[in-house]
Design a protein around this motif. Sequence first.
Motif, PDB file in Angstrom:
ATOM      1  N   THR A 126      39.915  40.989  40.191  1.00 23.35           N
ATOM      2  CA  THR A 126      40.595  41.294  41.448  1.00 23.35           C
ATOM      3  C   THR A 126      39.665  42.006  42.419  1.00 23.35           C
ATOM      4  O   THR A 126      39.805  41.862  43.627  1.00 23.35           O
ATOM      5  N   ALA A 127      38.720  42.760  41.868  1.00 20.35           N
ATOM      6  CA  ALA A 127      37.797  43.484  42.745  1.00 20.35           C
ATOM      7  C   ALA A 127      36.942  42.489  43.534  1.00 20.35           C
ATOM      8  O   ALA A 127      36.808  42.587  44.753  1.00 20.35           O
ATOM      9  N   ARG A 157      37.629  39.460  44.146  1.00 21.73           N
ATOM     10  CA  ARG A 157      38.522  38.726  45.024  1.00 21.73           C
ATOM     11  C   ARG A 157      38.791  39.488  46.321  1.00 21.73           C
ATOM     12  O   ARG A 157      38.601  38.964  47.419  1.00 21.73           O
ATOM     13  N   SER A 158      39.200  40.751  46.183  1.00 17.94           N
ATOM     14  CA  SER A 158      39.543  41.485  47.397  1.00 17.94           C
ATOM     15  C   SER A 158      38.293  41.765  48.212  1.00 17.94           C
ATOM     16  O   SER A 158      38.334  41.745  49.446  1.00 17.94           O
ATOM     17  N   THR A 217      35.663  39.820  48.451  1.00 18.45           N
ATOM     18  CA  THR A 217      35.302  38.591  49.160  1.00 18.45           C
ATOM     19  C   THR A 217      36.236  38.337  50.326  1.00 18.45           C
ATOM     20  O   THR A 217      35.796  37.966  51.419  1.00 18.45           O
ATOM     21  N   LEU A 218      37.534  38.551  50.102  1.00 18.34           N
ATOM     22  CA  LEU A 218      38.476  38.271  51.187  1.00 18.34           C
ATOM     23  C   LEU A 218      38.298  39.251  52.343  1.00 18.34           C
ATOM     24  O   LEU A 218      38.351  38.862  53.515  1.00 18.34           O
ATOM     25  N   THR A 219      38.052  40.530  52.006  1.00 17.81           N
ATOM     26  CA  THR A 219      37.805  41.494  53.080  1.00 17.81           C
ATOM     27  C   THR A 219      36.536  41.129  53.841  1.00 17.81           C
ATOM     28  O   THR A 219      36.525  41.103  55.082  1.00 17.81           O
ATOM     29  N   SER A 233      43.268  48.417  56.597  1.00 19.22           N
ATOM     30  CA  SER A 233      43.826  48.018  55.312  1.00 19.22           C
ATOM     31  C   SER A 233      44.326  49.243  54.553  1.00 19.22           C
ATOM     32  O   SER A 233      45.209  49.143  53.713  1.00 19.22           O
ATOM     33  N   THR A 240      49.444  49.179  53.749  1.00 20.78           N
ATOM     34  CA  THR A 240      49.168  48.776  52.377  1.00 20.78           C
ATOM     35  C   THR A 240      49.872  47.476  52.017  1.00 20.78           C
ATOM     36  O   THR A 240      49.614  46.888  50.986  1.00 20.78           O
ATOM     37  N   PRO A 269      50.955  43.477  52.192  1.00 22.02           N
ATOM     38  CA  PRO A 269      50.179  42.260  52.420  1.00 22.02           C
ATOM     39  C   PRO A 269      50.304  41.735  53.842  1.00 22.02           C
ATOM     40  O   PRO A 269      49.465  40.961  54.279  1.00 22.02           O
ATOM     41  N   ALA A 280      47.279  42.239  55.733  1.00 20.89           N
ATOM     42  CA  ALA A 280      46.191  41.319  55.418  1.00 20.89           C
ATOM     43  C   ALA A 280      46.379  40.000  56.149  1.00 20.89           C
ATOM     44  O   ALA A 280      45.443  39.469  56.735  1.00 20.89           O
TER      45      ALA A 280
END
Lengths: 299, 313
Positions: free
Chosen positions: A112-113, A115-116, A118-120, B293, B297, B299, B302
């Motif tokens: 998940t790290a 993933r987040s 990359t998305l950020t 972000s 918090t 979604p 996002a």
Amino acid sequence: MSASSTTPHQGTAGGARRRRRGPRTWLATLPLLVFTGLCFGIPLGAIAFGAVTTTDPARGTTALTGEHLARSLQGPYLDSLVGSVRLSALTALLGGVLGVLIAQAVVTSRSTALRSATLTASGVLANFGGVPLAFAFIATAGISGVVTRLADLGGLGWNLYSFTGLSVVYLYFLTPLMVLVIAPALDGLRPQWREAAENSGATGRQFWRHVGLPVLAPSLLGGFVLLFGTAFAAHATAAALVGGSVPLVTLKIADALAGNVLTGQENVALALGLDMILIAGLVMAVYLPLQRRSARWLR
Amino acid sequence: MAAMTPTPTRNTVEALEAAAAGEPAATPARTPRRSRPRPRVWRGAVLLLAGAYFLVPLVASFVFTVHVPGQGVTFTAYTELLAADGFTESLLLSLGLAAATIALSLLLAVPALVGVRIGSPRLRPVVEVMCMLPLVVPPIALVTGITTVLRWGPEHLSRTPLYQTFLAVQDERFPVVLVLAYTVLALPFVYRSLDAGLRAVDVPTLVEAARSCGASWPYVVLRVLLPNLRASLAGAAFLTLALVLGEFTIASLLGFRPFAVWIVSISGAQARMSVAVSILSLLITWLLLLVLSRAGTTPTAATGVAPTSRKES
């Protein structure tokens, strides 16, 4: 007794409020509609009007003409339109494929790290267009750029201020954009669907043909179209980077508006603007229904 | 990077996918990953290459700003920035424009969207189309229209009071015309962000509940609805800020000099500084995104930030 007396009272209050609320909520949308009508509608109307009319300066009369539109589709103007479409199609295709690869790598990894992160990062980089991006690339791969000197790119025939160079720069914000668009779609491919297909005796190929790709197709095509539209409309990066050495319609419009070529080109600029709006409108007409379609499956 | 497959289902699924190799677009790279012995190689290679492509320009730009060939490392590009001619003015102008644009776009969009939610659902498609249409018009096309309209001022309206308006909008110190144009450009992003936020909140129920408790309409909006929309309001504001700070096309063609135009104008004489400013603007954007972000918090924040912001223009 008290209940029977309060109920109708509340009912009428609610009814009265509803009657008052109708016009009131309608009024709340009015400023927005008036604003877009004025600040968006009038310039848009001016483009459309200027593109198809000509004004005789001596007599002050205005007449309909197709001359500007015809000129916008000839010679250097046509070249610039074709150049823009070529650049946008190429970078959208490449950015799309690379974006899917990266998104798939992130989605299938269960970290998940990663993933987040990359998305950020994609969110930031997709916004890192324009002038700063052009200068970052000039510092990196320009004539006296750091990488150019280190790797002697000049000797290899590299030129940032060209079609290829511009493509490399465009991919910098298009690829993250594709990651953002396609990651939810890749997430939405449910394992259950594959199991269901397998239990019904489908081969992997059949699953992808009849389930996987049809579900992904709107998102893939939608992503491509969105990238195309973004690249097509981009002006700042190209303006700061190549000036005029690559024929692009946005650069031609800017030239015509600034009077860098000939005076009296404003109407051709308007016609080019109209051409762009038509192409971008086509793009959006493809994109929005696709987005709605993919939203049906992927939620 | 967990390559373990926790369930047997997962294995069959991956076997299925492996068999599906050879399909276009989405699939070609799947084959190597699915073959059990080297599942991490493909993913690692993709991420490594992508990381290199996206990091190299940033690192190289930084090196470019601090390393002068033949002189060694120096930070003058950054230290001289504040004193640079036009830096403060253009930055302040951009920030002012951004604040005005954010205020105007929220003032227009929030009442309209809330109104549509509460009582006028039939107006919803109208509002949506009005907000999304600017996506179809590239900024460079919009600016051709704006210059044409602005030219009407001197040509046709010089004897009317409207002429003064035309002049006032084009004031060098605070060009209102840019605020109007930026608001148009920002509307799609503001709309999407707010729409996502409103979708997550049951507006009619909240309003009914608050009204039943005797809250006045301003109270309902300010103390009940807006706090629930905090994340999406922040998202909308951030996107607008990023858009305005980076906007070059409209400002430069209308002849104003906010931040992005200033960077280009100094690039010829002070290449190092222009790159330094570019890096800083990326860092600021990144910081804003992190703050955002953190603030929202949910979604929804996002989704508000993520897709399709077109700062490039």
